[in-house]
Design a protein around this motif. Structure first.
Motif, PDB file in Angstrom:
ATOM      1  N   VAL A   5       0.846  -1.135  -0.063  1.00  0.00           N
ATOM      2  CA  VAL A   5       0.068   0.063  -0.009  1.00  0.00           C
ATOM      3  C   VAL A   5       0.913   1.127   0.182  1.00  0.00           C
ATOM      4  O   VAL A   5       1.672   1.223   1.002  1.00  0.00           O
ATOM      5  N   ASN A   6       0.762   1.872  -1.133  1.00  0.00           N
ATOM      6  CA  ASN A   6       1.619   3.059  -1.395  1.00  0.00           C
ATOM      7  C   ASN A   6       3.058   3.017  -0.986  1.00  0.00           C
ATOM      8  O   ASN A   6       3.793   3.601  -0.303  1.00  0.00           O
ATOM      9  N   GLY A   7       3.281   1.767  -1.435  1.00  0.00           N
ATOM     10  CA  GLY A   7       4.986   1.403  -1.496  1.00  0.00           C
ATOM     11  C   GLY A   7       5.453   0.639  -0.021  1.00  0.00           C
ATOM     12  O   GLY A   7       6.624   0.304  -0.132  1.00  0.00           O
ATOM     13  N   SER A   8       4.533   0.590   0.704  1.00  0.00           N
ATOM     14  CA  SER A   8       4.848  -0.266   2.180  1.00  0.00           C
ATOM     15  C   SER A   8       4.051  -1.439   2.213  1.00  0.00           C
ATOM     16  O   SER A   8       2.894  -1.440   2.032  1.00  0.00           O
ATOM     17  N   LEU A   9       4.628  -2.538   2.774  1.00  0.00           N
ATOM     18  CA  LEU A   9       4.022  -3.803   2.641  1.00  0.00           C
ATOM     19  C   LEU A   9       3.226  -3.678   4.116  1.00  0.00           C
ATOM     20  O   LEU A   9       3.688  -3.277   5.185  1.00  0.00           O
ATOM     21  N   ARG A  10       1.774  -3.943   4.095  1.00  0.00           N
ATOM     22  CA  ARG A  10       0.920  -3.786   4.877  1.00  0.00           C
ATOM     23  C   ARG A  10       0.321  -5.230   5.088  1.00  0.00           C
ATOM     24  O   ARG A  10      -0.278  -5.806   4.175  1.00  0.00           O
ATOM     25  N   GLU A  11       0.020  -5.655   6.445  1.00  0.00           N
ATOM     26  CA  GLU A  11      -0.701  -6.733   6.484  1.00  0.00           C
ATOM     27  C   GLU A  11      -2.369  -6.339   6.678  1.00  0.00           C
ATOM     28  O   GLU A  11      -2.568  -5.307   7.269  1.00  0.00           O
ATOM     29  N   LEU A  12      -3.139  -6.921   5.798  1.00  0.00           N
ATOM     30  CA  LEU A  12      -4.466  -6.553   5.963  1.00  0.00           C
ATOM     31  C   LEU A  12      -5.320  -7.828   6.333  1.00  0.00           C
ATOM     32  O   LEU A  12      -4.914  -9.008   6.055  1.00  0.00           O
ATOM     33  N   PRO A  13      -6.614  -7.778   6.755  1.00  0.00           N
ATOM     34  CA  PRO A  13      -7.467  -8.739   7.023  1.00  0.00           C
ATOM     35  C   PRO A  13      -7.994  -9.515   5.771  1.00  0.00           C
ATOM     36  O   PRO A  13      -8.097  -8.918   4.859  1.00  0.00           O
ATOM     37  N   ASP A  14      -8.222 -10.711   6.074  1.00  0.00           N
ATOM     38  CA  ASP A  14      -8.703 -11.584   4.851  1.00  0.00           C
ATOM     39  C   ASP A  14     -10.064 -10.713   4.393  1.00  0.00           C
ATOM     40  O   ASP A  14     -10.830 -10.438   5.289  1.00  0.00           O
ATOM     41  N   GLY A  15     -10.181 -10.745   3.236  1.00  0.00           N
ATOM     42  CA  GLY A  15     -11.590 -10.328   2.665  1.00  0.00           C
ATOM     43  C   GLY A  15     -11.420  -8.789   2.559  1.00  0.00           C
ATOM     44  O   GLY A  15     -12.609  -8.048   2.439  1.00  0.00           O
ATOM     45  N   ALA A  16     -10.187  -7.897   2.957  1.00  0.00           N
ATOM     46  CA  ALA A  16     -10.190  -6.452   2.668  1.00  0.00           C
ATOM     47  C   ALA A  16     -10.643  -6.039   1.406  1.00  0.00           C
ATOM     48  O   ALA A  16     -10.523  -6.748   0.570  1.00  0.00           O
ATOM     49  N   THR A  17     -11.324  -5.049   1.543  1.00  0.00           N
ATOM     50  CA  THR A  17     -11.744  -4.357   0.253  1.00  0.00           C
ATOM     51  C   THR A  17     -10.837  -3.064   0.145  1.00  0.00           C
ATOM     52  O   THR A  17     -10.200  -2.469   0.937  1.00  0.00           O
ATOM     53  N   VAL A  18     -11.052  -2.459  -1.289  1.00  0.00           N
ATOM     54  CA  VAL A  18     -10.304  -1.337  -1.345  1.00  0.00           C
ATOM     55  C   VAL A  18     -10.820  -0.181  -0.384  1.00  0.00           C
ATOM     56  O   VAL A  18      -9.956   0.707   0.103  1.00  0.00           O
ATOM     57  N   SER A  48     -16.954  -3.006  -2.890  1.00  0.00           N
ATOM     58  CA  SER A  48     -17.226  -4.188  -3.579  1.00  0.00           C
ATOM     59  C   SER A  48     -15.850  -5.014  -4.168  1.00  0.00           C
ATOM     60  O   SER A  48     -15.904  -6.078  -4.552  1.00  0.00           O
ATOM     61  N   THR A  49     -14.924  -4.175  -4.272  1.00  0.00           N
ATOM     62  CA  THR A  49     -13.765  -4.659  -4.799  1.00  0.00           C
ATOM     63  C   THR A  49     -12.608  -5.067  -3.837  1.00  0.00           C
ATOM     64  O   THR A  49     -12.213  -4.544  -2.973  1.00  0.00           O
ATOM     65  N   PRO A  50     -12.506  -6.658  -3.893  1.00  0.00           N
ATOM     66  CA  PRO A  50     -11.622  -7.108  -2.710  1.00  0.00           C
ATOM     67  C   PRO A  50     -10.064  -6.904  -3.252  1.00  0.00           C
ATOM     68  O   PRO A  50      -9.853  -6.755  -4.370  1.00  0.00           O
ATOM     69  N   VAL A  51      -9.355  -6.847  -2.256  1.00  0.00           N
ATOM     70  CA  VAL A  51      -7.798  -6.666  -2.421  1.00  0.00           C
ATOM     71  C   VAL A  51      -7.192  -8.081  -2.219  1.00  0.00           C
ATOM     72  O   VAL A  51      -7.403  -8.758  -1.039  1.00  0.00           O
ATOM     73  N   ALA A  52      -6.467  -8.794  -3.018  1.00  0.00           N
ATOM     74  CA  ALA A  52      -5.982 -10.047  -3.258  1.00  0.00           C
ATOM     75  C   ALA A  52      -4.600 -10.052  -2.459  1.00  0.00           C
ATOM     76  O   ALA A  52      -3.771  -9.050  -2.391  1.00  0.00           O
ATOM     77  N   ASP A  53      -4.112 -11.288  -1.890  1.00  0.00           N
ATOM     78  CA  ASP A  53      -2.972 -11.498  -1.416  1.00  0.00           C
ATOM     79  C   ASP A  53      -1.839 -10.997  -2.301  1.00  0.00           C
ATOM     80  O   ASP A  53      -1.903 -11.535  -3.520  1.00  0.00           O
ATOM     81  N   GLY A  54      -0.944 -10.046  -2.048  1.00  0.00           N
ATOM     82  CA  GLY A  54       0.283  -9.750  -3.092  1.00  0.00           C
ATOM     83  C   GLY A  54      -0.374  -8.584  -3.828  1.00  0.00           C
ATOM     84  O   GLY A  54       0.649  -8.069  -4.787  1.00  0.00           O
ATOM     85  N   SER A  55      -1.496  -7.829  -3.736  1.00  0.00           N
ATOM     86  CA  SER A  55      -1.943  -6.869  -4.513  1.00  0.00           C
ATOM     87  C   SER A  55      -0.890  -5.561  -4.199  1.00  0.00           C
ATOM     88  O   SER A  55      -0.349  -5.536  -3.124  1.00  0.00           O
TER      89      SER A  55
END
Length: 66
Positions: A5-18, A48-55
């Motif tokens: 996210v904006n150049g930094s690796l972030r841990e997000l919850p499963d099913g996170a959306t934009v 409604s747009t999911p963010v996939a692992d590694g996006s």
């Protein structure tokens, strides 16, 4: 899951959306654009747009000036 996210690796919850990612960044409620893996996501589709692992997510804010 992890996303860049904006150049930094972030841990997000499963099913996170934009929309959730935008909220996590603390971006203002207006003047914001989002690209997911290089493609602009319309504001109407954020929730409604999911963010996939590694996006790669870029949250951009408009800046006034000259």
């Amino acid at each position: 899951m992890n996303a860049r996210v904006n150049g930094s690796l972030r841990e997000l919850p499963d099913g996170a959306t934009v929309a959730a990612v935008v909220e996590l960044t603390g971006a203002p409620s207006s003047g914001v654009a989002v690209a997911l893996d290089g493609t602009v996501v319309p504001r109407a589709a954020w929730a409604s747009t999911p963010v996939a692992d590694g996006s790669v997510v870029e949250v951009l804010t408009a800046v006034q000036g000259g």
